[in-house]
Every structure is written in structure tokens, then in C-alpha cells.
Motif scaffolding. Structure first.
Motif, PDB file in Angstrom:
ATOM      1  N   VAL A   1      -1.516   0.596  -6.808  1.00  0.00           N
ATOM      2  CA  VAL A   1      -1.624   1.015  -5.404  1.00  0.00           C
ATOM      3  C   VAL A   1      -0.264   0.967  -4.698  1.00  0.00           C
ATOM      4  CG1 VAL A   1      -2.817   0.633  -3.220  1.00  0.00           C
ATOM      5  CG2 VAL A   1      -4.012   0.225  -5.365  1.00  0.00           C
ATOM      6  N   ARG A   2       0.587   0.012  -5.109  1.00  0.00           N
ATOM      7  CA  ARG A   2       1.902  -0.048  -4.461  1.00  0.00           C
ATOM      8  C   ARG A   2       2.663   1.261  -4.675  1.00  0.00           C
ATOM      9  NH1 ARG A   2       4.369  -4.217  -6.728  1.00  0.00           N
ATOM     10  NH2 ARG A   2       3.888  -5.689  -5.065  1.00  0.00           N
ATOM     11  N   GLU A   3       2.586   1.781  -5.900  1.00  0.00           N
ATOM     12  CA  GLU A   3       3.292   3.022  -6.196  1.00  0.00           C
ATOM     13  C   GLU A   3       2.715   4.174  -5.373  1.00  0.00           C
ATOM     14  OE1 GLU A   3       3.161   4.190 -10.317  1.00  0.00           O
ATOM     15  OE2 GLU A   3       4.702   5.727 -10.040  1.00  0.00           O
TER      16      GLU A   3
ATOM     17  N   LEU B   1       0.781 -19.479  -4.787  1.00  0.00           N
ATOM     18  CA  LEU B   1       1.801 -19.618  -5.825  1.00  0.00           C
ATOM     19  C   LEU B   1       1.818 -18.338  -6.651  1.00  0.00           C
ATOM     20  CD1 LEU B   1       0.921 -23.246  -7.004  1.00  0.00           C
ATOM     21  CD2 LEU B   1       2.711 -22.534  -5.403  1.00  0.00           C
ATOM     22  N   ASP B   2       2.796 -17.492  -6.360  1.00  0.00           N
ATOM     23  CA  ASP B   2       2.854 -16.200  -7.028  1.00  0.00           C
ATOM     24  C   ASP B   2       3.611 -16.361  -8.346  1.00  0.00           C
ATOM     25  OD1 ASP B   2       2.372 -13.572  -7.343  1.00  0.00           O
ATOM     26  OD2 ASP B   2       3.588 -12.886  -5.651  1.00  0.00           O
ATOM     27  N   GLU B   3       3.263 -15.531  -9.322  1.00  0.00           N
ATOM     28  CA  GLU B   3       3.892 -15.575 -10.644  1.00  0.00           C
ATOM     29  C   GLU B   3       3.831 -16.974 -11.247  1.00  0.00           C
ATOM     30  OE1 GLU B   3       7.509 -13.387 -11.041  1.00  0.00           O
ATOM     31  OE2 GLU B   3       6.985 -12.033  -9.401  1.00  0.00           O
TER      32      GLU B   3
ATOM     33  N   LYS C   1      -2.681  -8.281  -5.328  1.00  0.00           N
ATOM     34  CA  LYS C   1      -2.875  -9.733  -5.425  1.00  0.00           C
ATOM     35  C   LYS C   1      -2.401 -10.440  -4.151  1.00  0.00           C
ATOM     36  CE  LYS C   1      -0.626 -10.056  -9.383  1.00  0.00           C
ATOM     37  NZ  LYS C   1      -0.371  -8.620  -9.632  1.00  0.00           N
ATOM     38  N   ASP C   2      -1.234 -10.049  -3.663  1.00  0.00           N
ATOM     39  CA  ASP C   2      -0.739 -10.628  -2.401  1.00  0.00           C
ATOM     40  C   ASP C   2      -1.730 -10.372  -1.264  1.00  0.00           C
ATOM     41  OD1 ASP C   2       1.940 -10.501  -3.851  1.00  0.00           O
ATOM     42  OD2 ASP C   2       2.509 -11.339  -1.892  1.00  0.00           O
ATOM     43  N   LEU C   3      -2.147  -9.117  -1.196  1.00  0.00           N
ATOM     44  CA  LEU C   3      -3.078  -8.704  -0.138  1.00  0.00           C
ATOM     45  C   LEU C   3      -4.339  -9.563  -0.175  1.00  0.00           C
ATOM     46  CD1 LEU C   3      -3.810  -6.444   1.971  1.00  0.00           C
ATOM     47  CD2 LEU C   3      -4.900  -5.235   0.079  1.00  0.00           C
TER      48      LEU C   3
HETATM   49 MG   LIG Z   1       2.601  -9.866  -5.366  1.00  0.00          MG
END
Ligand SMILES: [Mg+2]
Ligand SMILES: Nc1ncnc2c1ncn2[C@@H]1O[C@H](COP(=O)(O)OP(=O)(O)OP(=O)(O)O)[C@@H](O)[C@H]1O
Length: 453
Positions: free
Chosen positions: A361-363, A242-244, A178-180
């Protein structure tokens, strides 16, 4: 920097007047102060540069300089003095003065100095921005994957980026990108040259989050010593991520909604409306529809945010991309760690495709990073993935029993086991065996297996 505000601090009215007239005609907003105390008070009105007399009735310039720098490192200070000693000059420079001008000064020189100082700040800000975007270039090809799910995601992101003002809502499990995607949307849109501001709504208590977002006026609350611009204002022309968002309190949800509808807001403790053109991208790993049903999230805000929804696929939904992702991360870490890992062994790929990836994917990325740091092999092997120790792996070689084996029976048994483990999902069962969809289908037909098996 047109629109910059310069504060002229001098107790001599004539000097103040001549500097003010000149700077005004240069196009700046000019504020004046005749004492150190008055100077500090004026700072609250938002000052970019201070022309500061060394000798003041109530204090000296160096003390004021120190206080200014404590309050805000970014305010430029040029010290004016008729009594410059080398020591004072050295001390002032150490404290962060931009320059020294000796009295009596020439107005043209001061004007040029101010212009150069403000230009330096502008360049410094630009370089800072350029460095962040150059160090982390965000373009569509940074969304890695060839599966239908990821291909569709890339198309969607491309379409969203060219509609540069509608609100975007990113949903999906943690670690799905999501950040990406938020950064790619910003940096591939017309807003790319303007700021990308990012805040995690769960990280701050309500009041702090409010003043971070909307800014505050001086004295709005106890710690508000100076006026401060909020993220929305700083991001003018750019994007606010705006995350979370699911964690935002009802009070702030209402304020955000008002901003989204009116494109303007008031700073905390302020009375003037501030118009800002900032695109909002919100993200959450909660199910907002459920939150709305449970009255935890305002439905009107949900619909306002959900103009362009993007649902990020979990890694479990596209395990066929795992090899591509692994190669992509290996390439990146080869450069970063100066290694020459060539890839992963077939057994490693099988183990990776077999795993459930709760961290998505982070993991996977973290796993590759860790195994590249710890192993010295040319190719990463299943043994290099300690977190997956629970997942059974088979070495490339199965010892052939002395009296031989019936290959067809063994094959059938493995296909049946794979199908069972994957609840009948043929693609995933195939992945466990290193087979594509056609290959696993062929075997299902060959062994006349029914989905229930
Ligand atoms: Mg994030
Ligand atoms: N499709 C992809 N291709 C390449 N890298 C990816 C992809 N998806 C995610 N990543 C990488 O995985 C990591 C985690 O992604 P990101 O931080 O964007 O997840 P997130 O959805 O914001 O998670 P959270 O909800 O925990 O904040 C990042 O390093 C990101 O670059």
C-alpha cells in the motif's frame, strides 16, 4: 503537577529553608543547593523546575540558566534576584527563563508562580499530545478495504484494541500498514490518552537502544551526564511500539523478555526496580518462526510476543481493494495539494490491478501522490504512472481492423492470456480484464477453458 520536583538554589540558608518548607507543604518534592556547582549536580536527580538565585558564591544565575537549558530545554527556571536590571531580565528571558521574582519575595507569590509554571508545562505537553492525535486521527476506518482479508483485519484490530494489555505481534511485508495498525490499536484502546512511543530496533546500536528503552542513571556510561527515563517509563499507561523487532540483539531480547514477564526493569546502571504498565506492540517483516528455528530469535520471547498475532495481508492478496484505496488517497491528496482530481480512468485501474506491488500500500500511496503532483488531468491515467511503464497498458480504444474482427475469438484469447499470466488465479485474471469473479467464471465456462489454460 503533583509529584513535580523543584530545586531551590540559594546560598542563604534561611531563604532556602523558607522556600523549601513552603513548596513541600504545596506537595512538591524539593531539592536544595547552595552553589551553582551543587545545583548542576542535583539536576541529575530529575528536576522539573528550578528556583534560581541570581547571585551565587561560585557563579551567577544566568550562567547556570544557560547550562540548564543546554542540558534540558524542558526544565523550567524562575530567577530570583534582588538586583534585577532590565538587561539581566531581558537576557534571562532570551535564554529561556520562565519568570523573574524580585527579592524580597512573598512566599504566596512564589508558590503561585511555581504552580502556574508547572501548569503551563502540563498544558504544553497535553496540547502537544492532542495536536499529534488530532492531526493524525487513527481510527478503524483508516484501514481502507472491503475485501475479506481487510474486513477480517479490521475486526481483529478492533478486538485487540479492547484487550488493552496483551502483547501484539504484527507481521507482514513492508508497506502493508503495520505502523498504521499499531497506532490505531493504541488510539482506539483505553490507553489512548497516554503516550504512544515508537522505536525502530534496527536504527540504533545495542547500547543506545538499551538506554533508549530502559533509560539510564547518571554516570552509567561516559555520555550519561544526567539520569534519563527510557521509552518504557515515558509510555507508562500507554503503548510502546517496537518496530523491526527481528533485528534486536540476543542480549536485549533477554532484557525485553524479563520486562514482559515481570512488568518491571532496571535503568542501565541502576539498581532499583521500576514498575511500568506499558503495552508492547512489536512488528517485523521477517519470518520470526524461521528466525527461531535458526536460533536467531529467542523462542521464549517469540511466544511471549505472539499472544495476539496479526498477519498483515500483502496488497497482492487483495487487489480488489485497489480502487477503494486509490479513491481514498486521491481524496487525501486533493485536500493536501488543493487539487480536484475526480478519480482514475478504467485503463488506469486496470494497470494498477495488473501490477505486482512489491512495496504494497505504501507504494500505491506514493504512486498516487507523485502522479497527482505531476499531472493536471481530472482523472489519473495509466500514462501518469511512470513506474509501471514496464507493465503493458492498452488504451481504452483498440482500433478496429479494416476487415473487422471476431469478437468472441479476441475475448477468448484475452481470457486465456490473463489466466496464464496469473497462474490460473481466476480473481486476479478477472481483475486484469476489469471483470469480477462471476464474470470471469462465466467466460471460463463459456469458452470451456480448463484451469491449465
Ligand atoms: Mg513500519
Ligand atoms: N489498509 C490501508 N488503508 C489505508 N492506508 C494504508 C493501509 N495499509 C497501509 N496504508 C498506508 O500505507 C503506508 C505504509 O504503511 P505502514 O507505514 O504502516 O507500513 P509498514 O507495514 O509499517 O511498513 P514497513 O515494514 O516498511 O515499516 C502508510 O501511509 C499507511 O497509512
Amino acid at each position: 503537577m503533583p509529584n513535580a520536583t523543584v530545586l531551590v538554589v540559594d546560598d542563604e540558608a534561611l531563604i532556602r529553608w523558607s522556600l523549601t518548607e513552603r513548596l513541600k507543604s504545596d506537595g512538591y518534592n524539593v531539592l536544595e543547593a547552595d552553589t551553582g556547582k551543587a545545583a548542576l549536580e542535583r539536576l541529575a536527580d530529575g528536576v522539573d523546575l528550578v528556583l534560581l538565585d541570581y547571585r551565587l558564591p561560585d557563579t551567577d544565575g544566568v550562567t547556570i540558566l544557560r547550562t540548564i537549558k543546554e542540558l534540558d530545554q524542558d526544565i523550567l527556571v524562575i530567577l530570583l534576584t534582588a538586583y534585577a536590571s532590565v538587561d539581566t531580565a531581558v537576557e534571562a528571558m532570551k535564554l529561556g527563563a520562565y519568570h523573574f521574582a524580585n527579592k524580597p519575595f512573598n512566599l504566596d507569590e512564589v508558590s503561585a508562580l511555581v504552580e502556574r509554571a508547572l501548569e503551563t508545562t502540563r498544558l504544553r505537553r497535553e496540547v502537544r499530545q492532542f495536536r499529534t492525535s488530532a492531526a493524525r486521527p487513527y481510527s478503524l476506518q483508516h484501514i481502507v478495504g472491503a475485501s475479506p482479508a481487510v474486513t477480517e483485519l479490521r475486526h481483529l484490530v478492533a478486538r485487540v484494541a479492547v484487550s488493552p494489555s496483551s502483547t501484539v505481534l504484527l507481521t507482514g511485508e513492508s508497506g502493508t500498514g503495520k505502523d498504521l495498525v499499531a497506532k490505531i490499536i493504541h488510539y482506539t484502546s483505553d490507553r489512548a490518552a497516554r503516550p504512544f512511543m515508537n522505536i525502530t530496533c534496527s536504527a540504533l546500536p545495542e547500547q543506545l537502544l538499551e538506554s533508549e528503552l530502559f533509560g539510564h542513571e547518571r554516570g552509567a556510561f561516559t555520555d550519561a551526564r544526567l539520569q534519563k527515563k527510557g521509552l518504557l517509563e515515558t509510555a507508562d499507561g500507554g503503548t510502546v511500539f517496537l518496530d523491526e523487532i527481528g533485528e534486536m540483539t540476543p542480549g536485549l531480547q533477554a532484557k525485553l523478555l524479563r520486562f514482559l514477564e515481570e512488568k518491571s526493569f532496571k535503568r542501565v546502571g541502576g539498581s532499583t526496580d521500576i514498575r511500568v504498565d506499558a503495552r508492547v506492540i512489536a512488528a517485523t517483516n521477517r519470518n520470526l518462526e524461521e528466525e527461531v528455528a535458526r536460533s536467531q530469535f529467542r523462542s521464549d520471547l517469540y511466544y511471549r510476543l505472539n499472544v495476539l498475532p496479526i498477519a498483515m495481508p500483502s496488497l497482492r492478496a487483495h487487489p480488489e481493494d485497489i480502487p477503494l484505496l486509490v479513491e481514498y488517497f486521491i481524496d487525501g491528496f486533493n485536500t493536501e495539494f488543493r487539487k480536484r482530481v475526480l478519480g482514475a480512468t478504467p485503463a488506469a485501474y486496470r494497470a494498477l490491478q495488473q501490477y505486482g506491488w512489491p512495496g504494497n500500500v505504501r507504494e500505491l500511496r506514493n504512486l498516487i501522490e507523485r502522479s497527482m503532483l505531476l499531472s493536471d488531468h481530472d482523472r489519473l491515467d495509466a500514462k501518469d504512472f511512470p513506474v509501471m511503464a514496464g507493465a503493458q497498458t492498452v488504451s481504452d480504444e483498440i482500433a478496429l481492423p479494416a476487415n473487422g474482427i471476431d469478437l468472441e475469438t479476441l475475448e477468448r484469447s484475452l481470457v486465456v492470456q490473463a489466466l496464464r499470466r496469473c497462474g490460473g488465479n481466476q480473481t486476479r485474471a478477472g481483475a486484469l480484464l476489469g471483470l469480477n469473479r462471476d464474470q470471469i467464471r462465466y467466460r471460463i465456462e463459456k469458452f470451456a477453458l480448463t484451469p491449465a489454460q
